[in-house]
Scaffold this active site. Structure first.
Site, PDB file in Angstrom:
ATOM      1  N   GLY A  44      42.906  45.453   5.447  1.00 21.62           N
ATOM      2  CA  GLY A  44      41.988  44.674   4.639  1.00 21.62           C
ATOM      3  C   GLY A  44      41.775  45.296   3.279  1.00 21.62           C
ATOM      4  N   ASP A  45      42.258  46.531   3.127  1.00 18.04           N
ATOM      5  CA  ASP A  45      42.095  47.226   1.856  1.00 18.04           C
ATOM      6  C   ASP A  45      42.815  46.483   0.730  1.00 18.04           C
ATOM      7  OD1 ASP A  45      41.488  49.926   0.413  1.00 18.04           O
ATOM      8  OD2 ASP A  45      43.577  49.504  -0.035  1.00 18.04           O
ATOM      9  N   ALA A  46      42.098  46.275  -0.365  1.00 15.60           N
ATOM     10  CA  ALA A  46      42.664  45.524  -1.483  1.00 15.60           C
ATOM     11  C   ALA A  46      43.895  46.225  -2.043  1.00 15.60           C
ATOM     12  CB  ALA A  46      41.608  45.339  -2.573  1.00 15.60           C
TER      13      ALA A  46
END
Length: 293
Positions: free
Chosen positions: A245-247
């Site tokens: 989910g890390d950008a």
DNA sequence: TCCCAGGGGCATC
DNA sequence: GATGCCCATGGG
């Protein structure tokens, strides 16, 4: 002067670059060829400077009283991840047509740890959903206000604030530091959990599997999957931790492998499955790639 | 001006 | 379990 031998595939300059990255970091001071950081060993503040000399790291105690050199040695090894042999990771990267450049361009970059559990979790909460420049500003204000410090040659070096201090802070002060109400809630609640002994490194290490650690961490307010994974990656250096989910991961995997930023989770997991045991390092190198040179 | 950042909680269906 | 909305500010 304390000397620590370095393993193969170690680049001090890559590590220094990562510690700096142009951000206004308050927890350490990076120069062209060294880094200074304040630690606490058995209740004593110790300011150290790490530099490189041939195949060794030089660690100099600039200020404070150090009773046992072994404490510093093990802390620096943990910080720079010196006990890991990373050649197998490069062999895995070499098999991937899109990713092999990572090994080539950033050889010797190590997974730099944030050894303090409370610090890494607070930092994760601060960094949630805001740009990093802004996040570093907030952290600086928090640490300058509530962290213990030591002065050396007219410069202040800080420890991260203790949970016992942060669980009693005036919320208005945090608002002035541009904490959102959510971040204040999460941070103080986290500090209380630490102060009450409900959350600690020991309690995490008691869990037998990675998923049990995740489940434990995400049971606290403000700690979702991303934060739990980031914590396990940066503090415990769990090889299999991936902050999905890390950008940054989304952006790098889109750029390098054209995996869609939204809805590409399954593809990301399939890729990471090929890097079993090196997920943390793959993530680190993706972030490195994203930051360019 | 607009979009989106090293997310997470919550309501709603 | 999937989806949508809110939070808060600032960089680009």
């Amino acid at each position: 002067m304390i000397k620590i031998s370095t393993p193969p595939d170690f680049s001090f300059s890559e590590c220094l670059w990562f510690l700096d990255r142009g951000f206004d970091e308050i927890m350490h001071e990076v120069t062209a060829d060294s880094v200074r950081k304040l630690f606490e060993f058995s209740g004593q503040k110790v300011l150290i400077e790490v530099s490189q000399d041939d195949q060794e790291l030089n660690v100099e105690v600039l200020a404070g009283e150090l009773k046992d050199e072994k404490l510093v040695i093990s802390k620096v090894k943990e910080w720079f991840d010196l006990d890991r042999e990373i050649q197998p990771f490069y062999e895995l990267l070499a098999k991937d047509n899109d990713l092999h450049v990572l090994a080539k361009n950033y050889t010797g970059l190590r997974l730099m740890a944030i050894p303090d559990l409370f610090e890494v979790m607070c930092w994760s909460i601060i960094g949630q959903q805001i740009n990093l420049t802004f996040a570093y500003k907030i952290k600086r204000a928090l640490v300058e206000q509530f962290g213990e410090s030591l002065t050396y040659k007219d410069k202040l070096y800080y420890l991260f604030p203790k949970p016992e201090v942060l669980c009693e802070v005036n919320e208005d002060l945090l608002r002035e530091m541009k904490f959102s109400r959510q971040k204040i809630d999460y941070t103080i609640n986290l500090a209380k959990s630490f102060a009450e002994g409900k959350l600690s490194l020991e309690l995490i290490k008691q869990k037998e599997t990675h998923s049990e650690m995740l489940k434990f961490l995400t049971s606290f307010r403000g700690i979702g999957e991303w934060t739990a994974q980031y914590t396990l990656m940066k503090c415990l250096k769990s090889p299999e931790a991936v902050p999905y989910g890390d950008a940054g991961i989304n952006q790098a995997l889109f750029g390098l492998k054209n995996i869609p930023k939204k809805g590409g989770r399954a593809e990301q997991e399939a890729l990471y499955a090929r890097f079993k045991g090196w997920e943390g390092y793959l993530t680190l190198y993706l972030w490195r790639w994203l930051s360019g040179n």
